[in-house]
Scaffold this motif. Structure first.
Motif, PDB file in Angstrom:
ATOM      1  N   ALA A 279       0.827  -1.210   0.000  1.00 39.82           N
ATOM      2  CA  ALA A 279       0.000   0.000   0.000  1.00 39.82           C
ATOM      3  C   ALA A 279       0.859   1.258   0.000  1.00 39.82           C
ATOM      4  CB  ALA A 279      -0.919  -0.007   1.219  1.00 39.82           C
ATOM      5  N   VAL A 280       2.017   1.224   0.646  1.00 36.44           N
ATOM      6  CA  VAL A 280       2.903   2.391   0.669  1.00 36.44           C
ATOM      7  C   VAL A 280       3.395   2.721  -0.734  1.00 36.44           C
ATOM      8  CG1 VAL A 280       5.186   3.172   1.433  1.00 36.44           C
ATOM      9  CG2 VAL A 280       3.610   2.137   3.066  1.00 36.44           C
ATOM     10  N   ASN A 281       3.678   1.685  -1.526  1.00 36.17           N
ATOM     11  CA  ASN A 281       4.163   1.915  -2.887  1.00 36.17           C
ATOM     12  C   ASN A 281       3.052   2.336  -3.846  1.00 36.17           C
ATOM     13  OD1 ASN A 281       6.914   1.260  -2.409  1.00 36.17           O
ATOM     14  ND2 ASN A 281       6.393  -0.914  -2.417  1.00 36.17           N
ATOM     15  N   GLU A 282       1.798   2.085  -3.485  1.00 38.64           N
ATOM     16  CA  GLU A 282       0.689   2.386  -4.389  1.00 38.64           C
ATOM     17  C   GLU A 282      -0.052   3.669  -4.024  1.00 38.64           C
ATOM     18  OE1 GLU A 282      -1.759  -1.039  -4.191  1.00 38.64           O
ATOM     19  OE2 GLU A 282      -0.412  -2.318  -5.375  1.00 38.64           O
ATOM     20  N   ASN A 283       0.044   4.104  -2.782  1.00 38.59           N
ATOM     21  CA  ASN A 283      -0.725   5.254  -2.312  1.00 38.59           C
ATOM     22  C   ASN A 283       0.190   6.475  -2.228  1.00 38.59           C
ATOM     23  OD1 ASN A 283      -2.204   7.142  -0.653  1.00 38.59           O
ATOM     24  ND2 ASN A 283      -3.523   5.414  -0.065  1.00 38.59           N
ATOM     25  N   ILE A 284      -0.150   7.507  -3.008  1.00 38.62           N
ATOM     26  CA  ILE A 284       0.672   8.723  -3.033  1.00 38.62           C
ATOM     27  C   ILE A 284       0.639   9.425  -1.683  1.00 38.62           C
ATOM     28  CG2 ILE A 284       0.969  10.979  -4.131  1.00 38.62           C
ATOM     29  CD1 ILE A 284      -0.169   9.816  -6.664  1.00 38.62           C
ATOM     30  N   ALA A 285      -0.525   9.428  -1.014  1.00 39.67           N
ATOM     31  CA  ALA A 285      -0.638  10.084   0.287  1.00 39.67           C
ATOM     32  C   ALA A 285       0.262   9.403   1.323  1.00 39.67           C
ATOM     33  CB  ALA A 285      -2.087  10.075   0.763  1.00 39.67           C
ATOM     34  N   PHE A 286       0.356   8.073   1.229  1.00 40.35           N
ATOM     35  CA  PHE A 286       1.232   7.356   2.151  1.00 40.35           C
ATOM     36  C   PHE A 286       2.686   7.751   1.928  1.00 40.35           C
ATOM     37  CE2 PHE A 286      -1.650   3.436   3.102  1.00 40.35           C
ATOM     38  CZ  PHE A 286      -2.584   4.299   3.644  1.00 40.35           C
ATOM     39  N   LYS A 287       3.070   7.854   0.638  1.00 43.94           N
ATOM     40  CA  LYS A 287       4.448   8.247   0.334  1.00 43.94           C
ATOM     41  C   LYS A 287       4.744   9.655   0.846  1.00 43.94           C
ATOM     42  CE  LYS A 287       5.770   5.345  -3.559  1.00 43.94           C
ATOM     43  NZ  LYS A 287       6.406   5.336  -4.905  1.00 43.94           N
ATOM     44  N   TRP A 288       3.788  10.549   0.697  1.00 42.49           N
ATOM     45  CA  TRP A 288       3.978  11.913   1.203  1.00 42.49           C
ATOM     46  C   TRP A 288       4.150  11.911   2.721  1.00 42.49           C
ATOM     47  CZ3 TRP A 288       0.778  14.453   4.658  1.00 42.49           C
ATOM     48  CH2 TRP A 288       1.085  15.802   4.887  1.00 42.49           C
ATOM     49  N   PHE A 289       3.349  11.114   3.401  1.00 37.85           N
ATOM     50  CA  PHE A 289       3.434  11.049   4.858  1.00 37.85           C
ATOM     51  C   PHE A 289       4.783  10.495   5.309  1.00 37.85           C
ATOM     52  CE2 PHE A 289       2.807   8.593   8.801  1.00 37.85           C
ATOM     53  CZ  PHE A 289       2.388   9.605   9.640  1.00 37.85           C
ATOM     54  N   LEU A 290       5.322   9.523   4.563  1.00 37.37           N
ATOM     55  CA  LEU A 290       6.594   8.896   4.933  1.00 37.37           C
ATOM     56  C   LEU A 290       7.806   9.667   4.419  1.00 37.37           C
ATOM     57  CD1 LEU A 290       5.690   5.142   4.293  1.00 37.37           C
ATOM     58  CD2 LEU A 290       5.803   6.327   6.478  1.00 37.37           C
ATOM     59  N   GLY A 291       7.574  10.742   3.655  1.00 34.14           N
ATOM     60  CA  GLY A 291       8.691  11.521   3.140  1.00 34.14           C
ATOM     61  C   GLY A 291       9.387  10.890   1.959  1.00 34.14           C
ATOM     62  N   LEU A 292       8.685  10.051   1.222  1.00 31.65           N
ATOM     63  CA  LEU A 292       9.264   9.392   0.048  1.00 31.65           C
ATOM     64  C   LEU A 292       8.950  10.190  -1.211  1.00 31.65           C
ATOM     65  CD1 LEU A 292       8.275   5.678   0.835  1.00 31.65           C
ATOM     66  CD2 LEU A 292      10.491   6.764   1.235  1.00 31.65           C
ATOM     67  N   LYS A 293       9.846  10.120  -2.167  1.00 27.58           N
ATOM     68  CA  LYS A 293       9.589  10.738  -3.465  1.00 27.58           C
ATOM     69  C   LYS A 293       8.603   9.890  -4.249  1.00 27.58           C
ATOM     70  CE  LYS A 293      14.147  12.910  -3.708  1.00 27.58           C
ATOM     71  NZ  LYS A 293      15.407  13.030  -4.483  1.00 27.58           N
TER      72      LYS A 293
END
Length: 408
Positions: free
Chosen positions: A19-33
């Motif tokens: 889910a982290v790799n598929e959800n843009i909001a999750f990536k933003w929350f984790l500080g990922l590009k």
């Protein structure tokens, strides 16, 4: 990532990594590009084994979120509600063995023994020897079922509860905004009343004080809990469960207790006097056998093998009677009615939305991590809601239409 998993009820760490790799909001929350790959699911388990073993990081996180809730004024602290819920362990109920465990004395036993000795001294009887050095009998102890998969869990055997191995989460919430102020985890085969002294100590450590009122359900309706609350200057509000009496003879409820004269009065208006106090802490009140011999209700009161009636009363029953009296008042009824809106709703939210119905991992330490992080994300939601409401009020007050409508 763990916060996201508990917040959205993602139970599997493999699905969480996906889910982290598929959800843009999750990536933003984790500080990922946007094109950056998230951590693998094995990273979480490896950190849990190597870095987070034998510590209380989850509890520290919960304490920090609670501190922020207190700083924002979300915790009143005057009325708290405590209850427990069962959590299904990752254990097959058929894969078990039976072990003999030594029963440890309750925390209040020293105080209870002191009261028993005082009672017997008043009656002119010899005190009990509570510190006898007799060896335990062969095979002594209590037989308990132990899971072969998760030995830390306990087999639940209460009426109306599912069979199998479970954990019990003892949760305490505040009445003001339903903020969780304490979490305590035990195996499900431990009685709900047993950890109450430790729970009160944990509440005092986290809040710095104890509440004025504490609401409990009928499972805590006993003299030991009432005495504990009274000793800590807490007004208890405990539900009452009327026990059915299917025997052919009169139940205890047929006998009225006269507090002023310390006697029980039978249905025939005869007195039962206090004669002795047992080792378990019960005062025994006996009637006069000469009067009972010619009583018209003798066969309805007791059997043919005895010559007089006996009624027992716990040495701390006065504390329980005071709580019963307060619970029946208008204020007590109002406080108790809030239980279903606070503690029951908190448990329902945790199980339906955050995956607390089932244990995710094995062992009581991992169960504590799950319970503390689940409580932490629930408190986060309360905190965000309060901050959003304050921000919304500030923005609206700057609006001229809002000023005109409200007169601010």
């Amino acid at each position: 990532m763990l916060f996201l998993g508990y917040l959205y009820g993602i139970k599997s760490e493999v699905k969480l990594a996906q889910a982290v790799n598929e959800n843009i909001a999750f990536k933003w929350f984790l500080g990922l590009k946007l094109t950056e790959k998230g951590p693998d699911h094995a990273t979480i388990s490896s950190n849990r084994v190597r870095r987070f073993r034998d510590n209380n990081i989850a509890e520290q996180i919960f304490n920090e979120i609670l501190r922020q809730c207190i700083a924002k004024g979300l915790v009143g602290g005057k009325i708290l509600y405590t209850d427990s819920t069962h959590i299904k362990a990752k254990a097959n109920k058929h894969r078990k063995t039976f072990v003999t465990v030594e029963e440890t004395p309750k925390e209040y036993m020293a105080e209870l023994n002191e009261q028993i000795d005082l009672d017997r001294k008043v009656l002119g009887k010899k005190p009990f020897n509570h510190d006898d050095d007799d060896d335990p009998p062969p095979g002594g102890g209590k037989q308990k079922a132990q899971s072969l998969t998760d030995p830390d869990s306990g087999q639940q055997s209460r009426d109306g509860k599912p069979d199998g191995f479970h954990y019990s989460e003892h949760r305490t919430v505040d009445s003001k905004n339903n903020v969780i102020v304490n979490v305590h985890v035990e195996p499900a085969n431990i009685n709900d009343v047993t950890p109450m002294p430790e729970i009160l100590k944990e509440i005092k450590n986290r809040l710095g004080y104890l509440p004025d009122y504490m609401g409990l359900d009928a499972g805590y309706h006993n003299a030991a809990t009432a005495h504990l609350l009274e000793k800590n200057k807490i007004q208890g509000v405990i539900g009452y469960r009327r026990h059915t009496h299917a025997q052919e003879h009169y139940g205890k409820y047929r006998f009225h207790y006269d507090f002023e004269h310390d006697v029980y009065i039978c249905p025939e208006k005869q007195y039962l006097y206090w004669r002795t106090t047992t080792r378990d802490g019960y005062r025994q009140y006996f009637s006069d056998s000469k009067i009972c011999r010619n009583c018209p209700r003798r066969n309805e009161c007791f059997g043919t093998s005895t010559s007089r009636r006996m009624v027992e009363r716990h040495v701390w029953q006065d504390s329980l009677d005071d709580i019963i009296h307060f619970t029946k008042t208008h204020k007590g009824k109002r406080i108790y009615s809030w239980r279903k809106q606070t503690i029951e709703r908190s448990f329902a939210e945790a199980k339906e939305n955050h995956g607390l119905r089932y244990a995710r991992m094995l062992g009581i330490q991992n169960m504590r991590e799950q319970c503390f992080l689940t409580a932490a994300v629930q408190n986060m939601k309360r905190l965000v809601k309060a901050l959003f409401f304050c921000l919304f009020r500030v923005v609206d007050m700057e609006n001229p239409c809002f000023r005109l409508k409200t007169g601010v």
